[in-house]
Motif scaffolding. Structure first.
Motif, PDB file in Angstrom:
ATOM      1  N   GLY A 139       3.789   4.306  15.739  1.00 46.67           N
ATOM      2  CA  GLY A 139       4.488   5.374  14.988  1.00 46.67           C
ATOM      3  C   GLY A 139       5.253   5.840  15.758  1.00 46.67           C
ATOM      4  O   GLY A 139       6.764   6.010  15.380  1.00 46.67           O
ATOM      5  N   VAL A 140       5.107   6.366  17.156  1.00 49.44           N
ATOM      6  CA  VAL A 140       5.955   7.094  17.894  1.00 49.44           C
ATOM      7  C   VAL A 140       7.021   5.963  18.273  1.00 49.44           C
ATOM      8  O   VAL A 140       8.310   6.456  18.374  1.00 49.44           O
ATOM      9  CB  VAL A 140       5.319   7.553  19.316  1.00 49.44           C
ATOM     10  CG1 VAL A 140       6.299   8.158  20.483  1.00 49.44           C
ATOM     11  CG2 VAL A 140       4.283   8.796  18.807  1.00 49.44           C
ATOM     12  N   LYS A 141       6.712   4.817  18.879  1.00 50.92           N
ATOM     13  CA  LYS A 141       7.705   3.675  19.383  1.00 50.92           C
ATOM     14  C   LYS A 141       8.544   3.200  18.409  1.00 50.92           C
ATOM     15  O   LYS A 141       9.787   2.962  18.808  1.00 50.92           O
ATOM     16  CB  LYS A 141       6.848   2.848  20.262  1.00 50.92           C
ATOM     17  CG  LYS A 141       5.956   3.132  21.451  1.00 50.92           C
ATOM     18  CD  LYS A 141       6.841   3.825  22.522  1.00 50.92           C
ATOM     19  CE  LYS A 141       6.160   4.227  23.826  1.00 50.92           C
ATOM     20  NZ  LYS A 141       6.972   4.692  24.771  1.00 50.92           N
ATOM     21  N   ASP A 142       8.079   3.089  17.273  1.00 50.37           N
ATOM     22  CA  ASP A 142       8.921   2.368  16.167  1.00 50.37           C
ATOM     23  C   ASP A 142      10.132   3.527  15.813  1.00 50.37           C
ATOM     24  O   ASP A 142      10.993   3.333  15.109  1.00 50.37           O
ATOM     25  CB  ASP A 142       8.080   1.976  14.945  1.00 50.37           C
ATOM     26  CG  ASP A 142       7.219   0.853  15.016  1.00 50.37           C
ATOM     27  OD1 ASP A 142       7.405   0.224  16.052  1.00 50.37           O
ATOM     28  OD2 ASP A 142       6.605   0.408  14.087  1.00 50.37           O
ATOM     29  N   THR A 143       9.692   4.808  16.065  1.00 48.91           N
ATOM     30  CA  THR A 143      10.667   5.969  15.798  1.00 48.91           C
ATOM     31  C   THR A 143      11.650   6.136  16.872  1.00 48.91           C
ATOM     32  O   THR A 143      12.711   6.187  16.632  1.00 48.91           O
ATOM     33  CB  THR A 143       9.968   7.239  15.192  1.00 48.91           C
ATOM     34  OG1 THR A 143       8.928   6.752  14.157  1.00 48.91           O
ATOM     35  CG2 THR A 143      10.811   8.195  14.936  1.00 48.91           C
ATOM     36  N   ASN A 144      10.931   6.358  17.946  1.00 46.37           N
ATOM     37  CA  ASN A 144      11.639   6.435  19.337  1.00 46.37           C
ATOM     38  C   ASN A 144      11.292   5.922  20.359  1.00 46.37           C
ATOM     39  O   ASN A 144      10.105   6.649  20.813  1.00 46.37           O
ATOM     40  CB  ASN A 144      12.038   7.981  19.511  1.00 46.37           C
ATOM     41  CG  ASN A 144      12.996   8.157  20.576  1.00 46.37           C
ATOM     42  OD1 ASN A 144      13.421   7.400  21.599  1.00 46.37           O
ATOM     43  ND2 ASN A 144      13.449   9.544  20.956  1.00 46.37           N
ATOM     44  N   LYS A 145      11.747   4.630  20.827  1.00 45.61           N
ATOM     45  CA  LYS A 145      11.127   3.992  22.020  1.00 45.61           C
ATOM     46  C   LYS A 145      11.042   4.695  23.378  1.00 45.61           C
ATOM     47  O   LYS A 145      10.163   4.512  24.240  1.00 45.61           O
ATOM     48  CB  LYS A 145      11.677   2.601  21.913  1.00 45.61           C
ATOM     49  CG  LYS A 145      13.151   2.489  22.518  1.00 45.61           C
ATOM     50  CD  LYS A 145      13.546   1.108  22.677  1.00 45.61           C
ATOM     51  CE  LYS A 145      15.116   1.297  23.049  1.00 45.61           C
ATOM     52  NZ  LYS A 145      15.635  -0.176  23.029  1.00 45.61           N
ATOM     53  N   ASN A 146      11.847   5.747  23.375  1.00 43.81           N
ATOM     54  CA  ASN A 146      11.912   6.336  24.622  1.00 43.81           C
ATOM     55  C   ASN A 146      11.047   7.576  24.642  1.00 43.81           C
ATOM     56  O   ASN A 146      10.974   8.251  25.934  1.00 43.81           O
ATOM     57  CB  ASN A 146      13.530   7.104  24.709  1.00 43.81           C
ATOM     58  CG  ASN A 146      14.571   6.017  24.744  1.00 43.81           C
ATOM     59  OD1 ASN A 146      14.389   5.001  25.551  1.00 43.81           O
ATOM     60  ND2 ASN A 146      15.742   6.115  24.126  1.00 43.81           N
ATOM     61  N   VAL A 147      10.159   7.859  23.691  1.00 42.68           N
ATOM     62  CA  VAL A 147       9.189   8.888  23.902  1.00 42.68           C
ATOM     63  C   VAL A 147       7.850   8.483  24.661  1.00 42.68           C
ATOM     64  O   VAL A 147       7.453   7.256  24.233  1.00 42.68           O
ATOM     65  CB  VAL A 147       8.784   9.342  22.468  1.00 42.68           C
ATOM     66  CG1 VAL A 147       7.772  10.460  22.420  1.00 42.68           C
ATOM     67  CG2 VAL A 147      10.165   9.980  21.642  1.00 42.68           C
TER      68      VAL A 147
END
Length: 348
Positions: free
Chosen positions: A186-194
């Motif tokens: 969920g994190v990576k699909d939203t913002n891969k830079n997190v």
């Protein structure tokens, strides 16, 4: 309701258990057998009732059934460092006492239920969070934890200011890896830079990572020191320690299993509990009890997913609901999962 506090194992060969029953709201032990005569019981997982999370959700389902279905409820607590023989004795005692269903809260009860259920063919046994042991009188109550965790990942990626978030798992077992997998995706699909920092508190056979708040607190502090400003813990009672650490640092915490914003024991930290990944353990317990009461006991796999509200994200914190951009992203992610456009991983 009868509460059996800390069942002590006298010996495997013994046919008696040392039980101490105490009143815990609802009907007292002296009233057992009143009403319809129907009885149901839950045997708690590590941490017991009062964990502000998984076990408390199961208790809520039993309490609702006692109130609405005219049944007498019984609860049984685990003992420190217990093994499968202890669980076998606990379940056997509850079944012999006429409770139906008897529900084991957590995958740790799988071996014990597999042993005890065939000996009581007319009793339904509920097994929460496990499908490895099956039988005609076993209902496997399971959830799509990865789906709710995915939504938590979306939320974390949206609110982080440091581009670093944390995941804390109580014990590194397949069930908790589902939480990790969904959250990270969920994190990576939203913002891969997190960046997602992942830490587990203990390794099996040490299950203390589900019951020791100090471990959760220390792990969260380490992640906070490393720059995390959102921490999601799937760690039972230990998760309360991570919430405490995040709140004291004035960073966001994401709860698990129950709506932890509403838990009295965490009230002083609630302003920093962004949301919680909820599992309808309460509903699953209630539904199983009702099915037995209605003469149509559930059996086999009974799955609760995002599509039917079996998992989800709590919206109790007003600060969270005011984040319209965040909640809109979560709503879209939920719709995509339910529609099959997004498939959430069940392992990292």
């Amino acid at each position: 309701m009868r509460r059996i506090t800390r069942i002590a194992t006298v010996g495997i060969a013994s046919t008696a258990l040392a039980l101490s029953a105490t009143a815990c709201g609802g009907k007292s032990s002296s009233e057992a057998g009143s009403g319809s005569g129907a009885k149901a019981a839950i045997a708690y997982d590590i941490g017991g009732r009062g964990d502000q999370s998984f076990n408390d959700a199961a208790y809520a389902g039993l309490a609702k059934a006692e109130k609405e279905l005219d049944i007498t409820g019984a609860e049984a607590e685990p003992s420190e460092g217990e093994g499968d023989p202890d669980k076998v004795q606990r379940l056997t005692s509850l079944a012999r006492a006429g409770n139906n269903p008897v529900i084991g809260v957590g995958f740790a009860y799988a071996p014990a239920i597999a042993e005890v259920a065939p000996k009581f063919p007319n009793t339904t046994f509920g097994l929460i969070d496990d499908t490895s042991k099956t039988g005609k009188n076993i209902a496997n109550l399971v959830f799509n934890e990865e789906q709710g965790s995915y939504l938590a990942g979306v939320a974390a990626a949206k609110v982080t200011k440091s581009n670093t978030v944390g995941f804390i798992g109580g014990v590194e077992v397949p069930l908790i890896k589902k939480f990790e997998a969904g959250f990270v995706q969920g994190v990576k699909d939203t913002n891969k830079n997190v960046n997602v920092k992942v830490q587990y508190l203990t390794q099996p056979p040490d299950f203390g990572g589900f019951s020791k708040p100090d471990l959760g607190k220390a792990a969260a502090q380490g992640q906070l020191d490393a720059g995390a400003d959102v921490i999601y813990a799937a760690a039972g009672l230990a998760g309360s320690g991570s919430i405490e650490a995040a709140a004291k640092a004035k960073k966001w915490a994401i709860g698990v299993d129950s709506d932890q914003y509403k838990q009295r024991g965490l009230a002083q930290y609630q302003d920093y509990i962004l949301t919680s990944v909820t599992k309808d353990v309460s509903g699953a317990v209630y539904n199983l009890i009702k099915s037995v009461k209605d003469g149509k006991p559930q059996s086999g796999e009974v799955r609760y997913g995002l599509d039917k509200g079996g998992v989800g994200l709590a919206t109790s914190n007003p600060a969270f609901t005011k984040m319209t951009e965040v909640t809109a992203a979560i709503d879209k992610a939920k719709a995509d999962i339910v529609a099959g456009k997004v498939t959430v991983k069940t392992a990292p």
